[in-house]
Write a protein that holds these residues in place. Sequence first.
Motif, PDB file in Angstrom:
ATOM      1  N   LEU A  14      -7.477  -1.132  -8.768  1.00  0.00           N
ATOM      2  CA  LEU A  14      -7.838  -0.945 -10.022  1.00  0.00           C
ATOM      3  C   LEU A  14      -8.698  -1.704 -10.836  1.00  0.00           C
ATOM      4  O   LEU A  14      -9.840  -1.597 -11.247  1.00  0.00           O
ATOM      5  N   ALA A  15      -8.241  -3.164 -10.516  1.00  0.00           N
ATOM      6  CA  ALA A  15      -9.315  -4.184 -10.988  1.00  0.00           C
ATOM      7  C   ALA A  15     -10.450  -4.248 -10.194  1.00  0.00           C
ATOM      8  O   ALA A  15     -11.612  -4.466 -11.077  1.00  0.00           O
ATOM      9  N   GLU A  34     -12.968  -4.049   1.077  1.00  0.00           N
ATOM     10  CA  GLU A  34     -11.586  -3.664   0.953  1.00  0.00           C
ATOM     11  C   GLU A  34     -10.989  -3.488   2.468  1.00  0.00           C
ATOM     12  O   GLU A  34     -11.773  -3.074   3.312  1.00  0.00           O
ATOM     13  N   GLN A  35      -9.825  -3.976   2.738  1.00  0.00           N
ATOM     14  CA  GLN A  35      -9.468  -4.053   3.959  1.00  0.00           C
ATOM     15  C   GLN A  35      -9.103  -2.730   4.626  1.00  0.00           C
ATOM     16  O   GLN A  35      -9.072  -2.487   5.726  1.00  0.00           O
ATOM     17  N   ILE A  46       0.037   7.437 -12.741  1.00  0.00           N
ATOM     18  CA  ILE A  46      -0.216   6.057 -13.351  1.00  0.00           C
ATOM     19  C   ILE A  46      -0.023   6.554 -14.914  1.00  0.00           C
ATOM     20  O   ILE A  46      -0.732   7.856 -15.159  1.00  0.00           O
ATOM     21  N   ILE A  47       0.403   5.833 -15.696  1.00  0.00           N
ATOM     22  CA  ILE A  47       0.393   6.153 -17.152  1.00  0.00           C
ATOM     23  C   ILE A  47      -0.863   4.875 -17.663  1.00  0.00           C
ATOM     24  O   ILE A  47      -0.690   3.880 -17.434  1.00  0.00           O
ATOM     25  N   ARG A 108      -2.830   8.747  -9.034  1.00  0.00           N
ATOM     26  CA  ARG A 108      -3.711   7.315  -8.848  1.00  0.00           C
ATOM     27  C   ARG A 108      -4.852   7.751  -7.918  1.00  0.00           C
ATOM     28  O   ARG A 108      -5.823   6.918  -8.027  1.00  0.00           O
ATOM     29  N   ILE A 130     -10.115  -9.684   3.863  1.00  0.00           N
ATOM     30  CA  ILE A 130     -10.765 -10.988   3.752  1.00  0.00           C
ATOM     31  C   ILE A 130      -9.695 -12.191   4.327  1.00  0.00           C
ATOM     32  O   ILE A 130      -8.395 -11.939   4.391  1.00  0.00           O
ATOM     33  N   TRP A 271       9.337   2.667  -2.795  1.00  0.00           N
ATOM     34  CA  TRP A 271       8.796   1.348  -2.823  1.00  0.00           C
ATOM     35  C   TRP A 271       9.674   0.337  -3.095  1.00  0.00           C
ATOM     36  O   TRP A 271      10.435   0.514  -4.064  1.00  0.00           O
ATOM     37  N   ASP A 292      -2.910  -7.905 -10.154  1.00  0.00           N
ATOM     38  CA  ASP A 292      -1.765  -8.323  -9.383  1.00  0.00           C
ATOM     39  C   ASP A 292      -2.037  -9.652  -8.683  1.00  0.00           C
ATOM     40  O   ASP A 292      -0.878 -10.118  -8.289  1.00  0.00           O
ATOM     41  N   ALA A 302       4.998   0.310 -17.519  1.00  0.00           N
ATOM     42  CA  ALA A 302       3.993   0.859 -16.983  1.00  0.00           C
ATOM     43  C   ALA A 302       2.401   0.145 -17.402  1.00  0.00           C
ATOM     44  O   ALA A 302       1.542   0.978 -17.782  1.00  0.00           O
ATOM     45  N   GLY A 304       1.141  -2.905 -15.538  1.00  0.00           N
ATOM     46  CA  GLY A 304       0.173  -3.474 -14.594  1.00  0.00           C
ATOM     47  C   GLY A 304      -1.027  -3.096 -14.184  1.00  0.00           C
ATOM     48  O   GLY A 304      -1.968  -4.124 -14.075  1.00  0.00           O
ATOM     49  N   GLY A 305      -1.511  -1.891 -14.091  1.00  0.00           N
ATOM     50  CA  GLY A 305      -2.738  -1.453 -13.722  1.00  0.00           C
ATOM     51  C   GLY A 305      -3.602  -1.365 -15.257  1.00  0.00           C
ATOM     52  O   GLY A 305      -4.781  -1.799 -14.845  1.00  0.00           O
ATOM     53  N   SER A 306      -2.833  -1.384 -16.079  1.00  0.00           N
ATOM     54  CA  SER A 306      -3.785  -1.384 -17.388  1.00  0.00           C
ATOM     55  C   SER A 306      -4.183  -2.851 -17.563  1.00  0.00           C
ATOM     56  O   SER A 306      -5.340  -3.271 -17.893  1.00  0.00           O
TER      57      SER A 306
HETATM   58  C1  LIG Z   1       6.322   1.722  -8.720  1.00  0.00           C
HETATM   59  C2  LIG Z   1       5.150   1.511  -9.566  1.00  0.00           C
HETATM   60  C3  LIG Z   1       4.878   2.084 -10.577  1.00  0.00           C
HETATM   61  C4  LIG Z   1       3.710   1.613 -11.485  1.00  0.00           C
HETATM   62  N1  LIG Z   1       3.197   2.347 -12.461  1.00  0.00           N
HETATM   63  C5  LIG Z   1       2.274   2.003 -13.224  1.00  0.00           C
HETATM   64  C6  LIG Z   1       1.793   2.581 -14.543  1.00  0.00           C
HETATM   65  O1  LIG Z   1       2.193   3.739 -14.766  1.00  0.00           O
HETATM   66  N2  LIG Z   1       0.755   2.098 -15.180  1.00  0.00           N
HETATM   67  C7  LIG Z   1       0.106   0.840 -15.064  1.00  0.00           C
HETATM   68  O2  LIG Z   1      -0.599   0.350 -15.622  1.00  0.00           O
HETATM   69  N3  LIG Z   1       0.496   0.246 -13.707  1.00  0.00           N
HETATM   70  C8  LIG Z   1       1.668   0.728 -12.977  1.00  0.00           C
HETATM   71  N4  LIG Z   1       2.089   0.164 -11.904  1.00  0.00           N
HETATM   72  C9  LIG Z   1       1.413  -1.474 -11.640  1.00  0.00           C
HETATM   73  C10 LIG Z   1      -0.066  -1.067 -10.962  1.00  0.00           C
HETATM   74  O3  LIG Z   1       0.329  -0.084  -9.833  1.00  0.00           O
HETATM   75  C11 LIG Z   1      -0.465  -2.672 -10.676  1.00  0.00           C
HETATM   76  O4  LIG Z   1      -0.362  -3.427 -11.373  1.00  0.00           O
HETATM   77  C12 LIG Z   1      -1.849  -2.301  -9.995  1.00  0.00           C
HETATM   78  O5  LIG Z   1      -2.281  -1.589  -9.154  1.00  0.00           O
HETATM   79  C13 LIG Z   1      -2.603  -3.484  -9.896  1.00  0.00           C
HETATM   80  O6  LIG Z   1      -4.157  -3.505  -9.655  1.00  0.00           O
HETATM   81  P1  LIG Z   1      -5.118  -4.447  -8.895  1.00  0.00           P
HETATM   82  O7  LIG Z   1      -6.306  -4.049  -8.822  1.00  0.00           O
HETATM   83  O8  LIG Z   1      -4.552  -5.942  -9.087  1.00  0.00           O
HETATM   84  O9  LIG Z   1      -4.180  -4.278  -7.253  1.00  0.00           O
HETATM   85  P2  LIG Z   1      -4.003  -2.966  -6.276  1.00  0.00           P
HETATM   86  O10 LIG Z   1      -4.253  -1.786  -6.986  1.00  0.00           O
HETATM   87  O11 LIG Z   1      -2.899  -3.197  -5.531  1.00  0.00           O
HETATM   88  O12 LIG Z   1      -5.411  -3.231  -5.447  1.00  0.00           O
HETATM   89  C14 LIG Z   1      -5.595  -4.084  -4.385  1.00  0.00           C
HETATM   90  C15 LIG Z   1      -6.511  -3.617  -3.293  1.00  0.00           C
HETATM   91  O13 LIG Z   1      -6.871  -5.001  -2.739  1.00  0.00           O
HETATM   92  C16 LIG Z   1      -6.784  -4.540  -1.074  1.00  0.00           C
HETATM   93  N5  LIG Z   1      -6.607  -5.645  -0.253  1.00  0.00           N
HETATM   94  C17 LIG Z   1      -5.517  -6.364  -0.093  1.00  0.00           C
HETATM   95  N6  LIG Z   1      -5.334  -7.383   0.605  1.00  0.00           N
HETATM   96  C18 LIG Z   1      -6.749  -7.292   0.938  1.00  0.00           C
HETATM   97  C19 LIG Z   1      -7.434  -8.314   1.723  1.00  0.00           C
HETATM   98  N7  LIG Z   1      -7.148  -9.240   2.486  1.00  0.00           N
HETATM   99  N8  LIG Z   1      -8.630  -8.105   1.921  1.00  0.00           N
HETATM  100  C20 LIG Z   1      -9.346  -6.829   1.393  1.00  0.00           C
HETATM  101  N9  LIG Z   1      -8.671  -6.136   0.528  1.00  0.00           N
HETATM  102  C21 LIG Z   1      -7.442  -6.157   0.359  1.00  0.00           C
HETATM  103  C22 LIG Z   1      -5.637  -3.451  -1.000  1.00  0.00           C
HETATM  104  O14 LIG Z   1      -5.885  -2.504  -0.142  1.00  0.00           O
HETATM  105  C23 LIG Z   1      -6.026  -2.687  -2.653  1.00  0.00           C
HETATM  106  O15 LIG Z   1      -7.123  -1.616  -2.496  1.00  0.00           O
HETATM  107  C24 LIG Z   1       3.108   0.265 -11.197  1.00  0.00           C
HETATM  108  C25 LIG Z   1       3.566  -0.300  -9.969  1.00  0.00           C
HETATM  109  C26 LIG Z   1       4.394   0.126  -9.137  1.00  0.00           C
HETATM  110  C27 LIG Z   1       5.038  -0.556  -7.992  1.00  0.00           C
END
Ligand SMILES: Cc1cc2nc3c(=O)[nH]c(=O)nc-3n(C[C@H](O)[C@H](O)[C@H](O)COP(=O)(O)OP(=O)(O)OC[C@H]3O[C@@H](n4cnc5c(N)ncnc54)[C@H](O)[C@@H]3O)c2cc1C
Length: 374
Positions: A14-15, A34-35, A46-47, A108, A130, A271, A292, A302, A304-306
């Motif tokens: 998402l980020a 992306e891996q 996701i909310i 999602r 990476i 999970w 994250d 809800a 973390g994604g936001s």
């Molecule tokens: C059960 C559950 C429910 C949730 N519900 C919500 C919700 O309702 N609303 C909300 O806002 N948040 C929610 N969250 C939190 C949210 O899912 C995360 O905070 C969010 O996905 C983080 O986004 P990100 O882009 O930081 O990481 P991620 O979405 O985890 O993306 C990381 C990306 O990096 C890639 N990657 C990893 N390692 C490597 C590498 N070495 N090299 C290249 N690529 C790599 C992965 O494959 C992935 O595509 C929830 C989390 C959980 C566990």
Amino acid sequence: MDRTTRIAILGAGLAGLTAAGLLQRAGFSVAVYEQSPGFSRIGAGIILGANVAKILRRLDLEHGLATTGIRPDAFLSRAWDSGETLYELVFDAACEARFDGPFVNIHRADLHQLLQQPLTPGTIRFDHKIAGIDETTDGLTLAFENGATAKADLAIGADGIRSKVREIMLGFEEPRFIGRIAPRAVFPAERIKGEPIRDCTKWWAPDRHVLAYYMTARRDEVYVMAAIPAARWDGDGSPVRGNRDEFITALDGFHPDLLRAAEAATDVTVWPIHDRPRNDCWSMGRVVLMGDACHPVRPFMAAGGSMAIEDAAILSRCLVEFDDPSTAFARYAKIRIPRVAEVQRISIDNTWMHGPTETDWFFAYDAFNTPLHA
Ligand SMILES: Cc1cc2nc3c(=O)[nH]c(=O)nc-3n(C[C@H](O)[C@H](O)[C@H](O)COP(=O)(O)OP(=O)(O)OC[C@H]3O[C@@H](n4cnc5c(N)ncnc54)[C@H](O)[C@@H]3O)c2cc1C
């Protein structure tokens, strides 16, 4: 910052996808590594609140977000056994005007599809995990597990809770299992017997909670996710196949309105829930973290994604605004840390919208109107 700056984003979550869209629109040369070999349709919802809708507006995705997902009529908190309403936040026109945007629940995978739309074709290099980053006098050399290398001027680690980029910066640190697991299921709404469920409800029990909501405007797809105690987790961070009967048993004594929804589940996935103690070191040299990777939060608010999407907005603005990376990264962290720390705190307490809650500071927040220079 000079628009010839080559920006590498590690992770197309998402980020990463949000930052890629915003930085490309600002004129930067962006590559996302992306891996995974491609995106698969992971069964989860996701909310997202108006704080996110306002950011997607900048990418012309707000309409797509609101029409692909559902704009629920309310967020409802109910007592697990009596069904008593503990709190209700009604998302009517007045509320949308106050927050300046809609509240949306979405699958999602649909959100991922949307976030890719603004990107120039070929921006995402799949199968690029990476493995190492070397800083030299003329920039960064990225090394991937597939043997490829790439050059960049700046690297953004958006690679999630088990971030390799964070490990390269700070050393290896296993995420913390919080003693909760999250069984979840996605299924067609027609499987629910009797009355349709309300759009978005959180059911609160003393040691567990359950969320149940529609993910589409047609109200034809439902997501149910619980957070229940578990003494240990022996796997890594990946979800595993769950047992439907164990899932229903874990909800013993819950109100019939929730059980009607949960019993409609066919496949259940589990999970583990992890987080990390707060660490405010978000950058080093030409490398910076988002989402994250630097601040995983428990999913109990809800949010973390936001937070990941808001990070992308503020970091992109700082890279546009400031000439050197160290100033941009410092301003970004200074702006983001207090807000993220508050979200982490509330998520650990698991109190958000349990009862009457002041929500304007969270949903009305506009990442594009936040002063960068204060
Ligand atoms: C059960 C559950 C429910 C949730 N519900 C919500 C919700 O309702 N609303 C909300 O806002 N948040 C929610 N969250 C939190 C949210 O899912 C995360 O905070 C969010 O996905 C983080 O986004 P990100 O882009 O930081 O990481 P991620 O979405 O985890 O993306 C990381 C990306 O990096 C890639 N990657 C990893 N390692 C490597 C590498 N070495 N090299 C290249 N690529 C790599 C992965 O494959 C992935 O595509 C929830 C989390 C959980 C566990």
